[in-house]
Design a protein around this motif. Structure first.
Motif, PDB file in Angstrom:
ATOM      1  N   HIS A   1       0.838  -1.212   0.000  1.00  0.00           N
ATOM      2  CA  HIS A   1       0.000   0.000   0.000  1.00  0.00           C
ATOM      3  C   HIS A   1       0.868   1.254   0.000  1.00  0.00           C
ATOM      4  O   HIS A   1       0.604   2.194  -0.754  1.00  0.00           O
ATOM      5  CB  HIS A   1      -0.913   0.036   1.233  1.00  0.00           C
ATOM      6  N   ILE A   2       1.891   1.271   0.838  1.00  0.00           N
ATOM      7  CA  ILE A   2       2.738   2.456   0.935  1.00  0.00           C
ATOM      8  C   ILE A   2       3.492   2.687  -0.371  1.00  0.00           C
ATOM      9  O   ILE A   2       3.600   3.822  -0.836  1.00  0.00           O
ATOM     10  CB  ILE A   2       3.672   2.373   2.158  1.00  0.00           C
ATOM     11  N   GLU A   3       3.961   1.623  -1.003  1.00  0.00           N
ATOM     12  CA  GLU A   3       4.597   1.777  -2.315  1.00  0.00           C
ATOM     13  C   GLU A   3       3.605   2.343  -3.328  1.00  0.00           C
ATOM     14  O   GLU A   3       3.955   3.203  -4.137  1.00  0.00           O
ATOM     15  CB  GLU A   3       5.175   0.445  -2.801  1.00  0.00           C
ATOM     16  N   GLN A   4       2.360   1.890  -3.276  1.00  0.00           N
ATOM     17  CA  GLN A   4       1.330   2.402  -4.178  1.00  0.00           C
ATOM     18  C   GLN A   4       1.025   3.870  -3.889  1.00  0.00           C
ATOM     19  O   GLN A   4       0.825   4.671  -4.814  1.00  0.00           O
ATOM     20  CB  GLN A   4       0.059   1.562  -4.070  1.00  0.00           C
ATOM     21  N   ILE A   5       0.991   4.236  -2.611  1.00  0.00           N
ATOM     22  CA  ILE A   5       0.782   5.638  -2.234  1.00  0.00           C
ATOM     23  C   ILE A   5       1.907   6.490  -2.806  1.00  0.00           C
ATOM     24  O   ILE A   5       1.663   7.541  -3.415  1.00  0.00           O
ATOM     25  CB  ILE A   5       0.683   5.788  -0.696  1.00  0.00           C
ATOM     26  N   LEU A   6       3.149   6.037  -2.626  1.00  0.00           N
ATOM     27  CA  LEU A   6       4.293   6.797  -3.134  1.00  0.00           C
ATOM     28  C   LEU A   6       4.268   6.893  -4.662  1.00  0.00           C
ATOM     29  O   LEU A   6       4.599   7.944  -5.230  1.00  0.00           O
ATOM     30  CB  LEU A   6       5.601   6.175  -2.640  1.00  0.00           C
ATOM     31  N   ASP A   7       3.848   5.836  -5.346  1.00  0.00           N
ATOM     32  CA  ASP A   7       3.704   5.880  -6.803  1.00  0.00           C
ATOM     33  C   ASP A   7       2.638   6.900  -7.203  1.00  0.00           C
ATOM     34  O   ASP A   7       2.810   7.666  -8.153  1.00  0.00           O
ATOM     35  CB  ASP A   7       3.335   4.508  -7.363  1.00  0.00           C
ATOM     36  N   GLY A   8       1.537   6.893  -6.478  1.00  0.00           N
ATOM     37  CA  GLY A   8       0.457   7.846  -6.755  1.00  0.00           C
ATOM     38  C   GLY A   8       0.872   9.278  -6.500  1.00  0.00           C
ATOM     39  O   GLY A   8       0.540  10.188  -7.271  1.00  0.00           O
ATOM     40  N   VAL A   9       1.611   9.491  -5.425  1.00  0.00           N
ATOM     41  CA  VAL A   9       2.125  10.827  -5.114  1.00  0.00           C
ATOM     42  C   VAL A   9       3.033  11.306  -6.250  1.00  0.00           C
ATOM     43  O   VAL A   9       2.951  12.460  -6.684  1.00  0.00           O
ATOM     44  CB  VAL A   9       2.874  10.822  -3.762  1.00  0.00           C
ATOM     45  N   GLU A  10       3.883  10.417  -6.739  1.00  0.00           N
ATOM     46  CA  GLU A  10       4.771  10.769  -7.849  1.00  0.00           C
ATOM     47  C   GLU A  10       3.958  11.214  -9.067  1.00  0.00           C
ATOM     48  O   GLU A  10       4.304  12.191  -9.737  1.00  0.00           O
ATOM     49  CB  GLU A  10       5.649   9.567  -8.199  1.00  0.00           C
ATOM     50  N   LYS A  11       2.880  10.514  -9.351  1.00  0.00           N
ATOM     51  CA  LYS A  11       2.015  10.877 -10.478  1.00  0.00           C
ATOM     52  C   LYS A  11       1.382  12.250 -10.245  1.00  0.00           C
ATOM     53  O   LYS A  11       1.354  13.091 -11.154  1.00  0.00           O
ATOM     54  CB  LYS A  11       0.929   9.812 -10.665  1.00  0.00           C
ATOM     55  N   ILE A  12       0.875  12.483  -9.037  1.00  0.00           N
ATOM     56  CA  ILE A  12       0.271  13.780  -8.723  1.00  0.00           C
ATOM     57  C   ILE A  12       1.312  14.895  -8.879  1.00  0.00           C
ATOM     58  O   ILE A  12       1.018  15.951  -9.447  1.00  0.00           O
ATOM     59  CB  ILE A  12      -0.326  13.782  -7.303  1.00  0.00           C
ATOM     60  N   LEU A  13       2.525  14.664  -8.385  1.00  0.00           N
ATOM     61  CA  LEU A  13       3.588  15.666  -8.503  1.00  0.00           C
ATOM     62  C   LEU A  13       3.916  15.966  -9.965  1.00  0.00           C
ATOM     63  O   LEU A  13       4.295  17.094 -10.302  1.00  0.00           O
ATOM     64  CB  LEU A  13       4.840  15.204  -7.758  1.00  0.00           C
ATOM     65  N   SER A  14       3.752  14.983 -10.843  1.00  0.00           N
ATOM     66  CA  SER A  14       4.050  15.188 -12.262  1.00  0.00           C
ATOM     67  C   SER A  14       3.093  16.197 -12.909  1.00  0.00           C
ATOM     68  O   SER A  14       3.404  16.756 -13.961  1.00  0.00           O
ATOM     69  CB  SER A  14       4.013  13.862 -13.024  1.00  0.00           C
ATOM     70  N   PHE A  15       1.954  16.455 -12.273  1.00  0.00           N
ATOM     71  CA  PHE A  15       1.002  17.438 -12.795  1.00  0.00           C
ATOM     72  C   PHE A  15       1.481  18.874 -12.528  1.00  0.00           C
ATOM     73  O   PHE A  15       0.907  19.823 -13.042  1.00  0.00           O
ATOM     74  CB  PHE A  15      -0.382  17.253 -12.180  1.00  0.00           C
ATOM     75  N   ARG A  16       2.516  19.006 -11.681  1.00  0.00           N
ATOM     76  CA  ARG A  16       3.119  20.299 -11.355  1.00  0.00           C
ATOM     77  C   ARG A  16       2.103  21.311 -10.816  1.00  0.00           C
ATOM     78  O   ARG A  16       2.129  22.488 -11.165  1.00  0.00           O
ATOM     79  CB  ARG A  16       3.873  20.868 -12.546  1.00  0.00           C
ATOM     80  N   LEU A  17       1.203  20.814  -9.985  1.00  0.00           N
ATOM     81  CA  LEU A  17       0.251  21.700  -9.319  1.00  0.00           C
ATOM     82  C   LEU A  17       0.997  22.506  -8.265  1.00  0.00           C
ATOM     83  O   LEU A  17       1.981  22.037  -7.695  1.00  0.00           O
ATOM     84  CB  LEU A  17      -0.849  20.870  -8.654  1.00  0.00           C
ATOM     85  N   LYS A  18       0.546  23.665  -7.985  1.00  0.00           N
ATOM     86  CA  LYS A  18       1.189  24.493  -6.959  1.00  0.00           C
ATOM     87  C   LYS A  18       0.472  24.282  -5.630  1.00  0.00           C
ATOM     88  O   LYS A  18      -0.092  25.207  -5.049  1.00  0.00           O
ATOM     89  CB  LYS A  18       1.173  25.954  -7.385  1.00  0.00           C
ATOM     90  N   VAL A  19       0.487  23.013  -5.193  1.00  0.00           N
ATOM     91  CA  VAL A  19      -0.176  22.631  -3.942  1.00  0.00           C
ATOM     92  C   VAL A  19       0.733  21.696  -3.154  1.00  0.00           C
ATOM     93  O   VAL A  19       1.628  21.056  -3.707  1.00  0.00           O
ATOM     94  CB  VAL A  19      -1.537  21.925  -4.190  1.00  0.00           C
ATOM     95  N   ARG A  20       0.476  21.609  -1.878  1.00  0.00           N
ATOM     96  CA  ARG A  20       1.172  20.649  -1.020  1.00  0.00           C
ATOM     97  C   ARG A  20       0.547  19.275  -1.265  1.00  0.00           C
ATOM     98  O   ARG A  20      -0.673  19.139  -1.376  1.00  0.00           O
ATOM     99  CB  ARG A  20       1.001  21.058   0.439  1.00  0.00           C
ATOM    100  N   VAL A  21       1.381  18.250  -1.343  1.00  0.00           N
ATOM    101  CA  VAL A  21       0.910  16.885  -1.561  1.00  0.00           C
ATOM    102  C   VAL A  21       1.327  16.030  -0.367  1.00  0.00           C
ATOM    103  O   VAL A  21       2.492  16.021   0.018  1.00  0.00           O
ATOM    104  CB  VAL A  21       1.482  16.290  -2.870  1.00  0.00           C
ATOM    105  N   LEU A  22       0.357  15.332   0.211  1.00  0.00           N
ATOM    106  CA  LEU A  22       0.600  14.435   1.339  1.00  0.00           C
ATOM    107  C   LEU A  22       0.201  13.026   0.946  1.00  0.00           C
ATOM    108  O   LEU A  22      -0.818  12.824   0.287  1.00  0.00           O
ATOM    109  CB  LEU A  22      -0.219  14.855   2.566  1.00  0.00           C
ATOM    110  N   GLY A  23       0.981  12.051   1.370  1.00  0.00           N
ATOM    111  CA  GLY A  23       0.614  10.647   1.263  1.00  0.00           C
ATOM    112  C   GLY A  23       0.437  10.125   2.680  1.00  0.00           C
ATOM    113  O   GLY A  23       1.324  10.329   3.521  1.00  0.00           O
ATOM    114  N   ILE A  24      -0.688   9.496   2.946  1.00  0.00           N
ATOM    115  CA  ILE A  24      -0.938   8.998   4.301  1.00  0.00           C
ATOM    116  C   ILE A  24      -1.389   7.545   4.273  1.00  0.00           C
ATOM    117  O   ILE A  24      -1.957   7.068   3.299  1.00  0.00           O
ATOM    118  CB  ILE A  24      -1.977   9.848   5.067  1.00  0.00           C
ATOM    119  N   TRP A  25      -1.119   6.870   5.375  1.00  0.00           N
ATOM    120  CA  TRP A  25      -1.560   5.491   5.605  1.00  0.00           C
ATOM    121  C   TRP A  25      -2.438   5.508   6.848  1.00  0.00           C
ATOM    122  O   TRP A  25      -2.073   6.084   7.868  1.00  0.00           O
ATOM    123  CB  TRP A  25      -0.362   4.574   5.826  1.00  0.00           C
TER     124      TRP A  25
END
Length: 66
Positions: free
Chosen positions: A19-43
Motif C-alpha cells: 500500500h505504501i509503495e502504491q501511495i508513493l507511486d500515486g504521489v509521484e504521479k500527482i507531482l508530475s502534474f506540477r500543481l502548486k499545492v502541497r501533496v501528502l501521502g498517508i496510511w
C-alpha cells in the motif's frame, strides 16, 4: 492534495508495505502534474491512526520500503 491508503481496503487487499509503495507511486504521479499545492501521502492503520508517509514540503519520502 492528500492521497491515502488504508488497512481495511477490501478492493486492494495487499500488505501495508505494498500500500505504501502504491501511495508513493500515486504521489509521484500527482507531482508530475506540477500543481502548486502541497501533496501528502498517508496510511490509515486498522485502528484509524494516520501515518504520514510523504509530504511534498520534505525533500524525500518519509517512509519507503525496498
Amino acid at each position: 492534495v492528500v492521497l491515502s491508503g488504508h488497512d481495511t481496503c477490501a478492493v486492494n487487499a495487499v500488505s501495508k508495505e505494498e500500500h505504501i509503495e502504491q501511495i508513493l507511486d500515486g504521489v509521484e504521479k500527482i507531482l508530475s502534474f506540477r500543481l502548486k499545492v502541497r501533496v501528502l501521502g498517508i496510511w490509515v492503520d486498522e485502528w484509524g491512526s494516520v501515518e504520514l508517509v510523504y509530504d511534498s514540503q520534505v525533500a524525500k519520502p518519509i517512509q519507503s520500503f525496498p
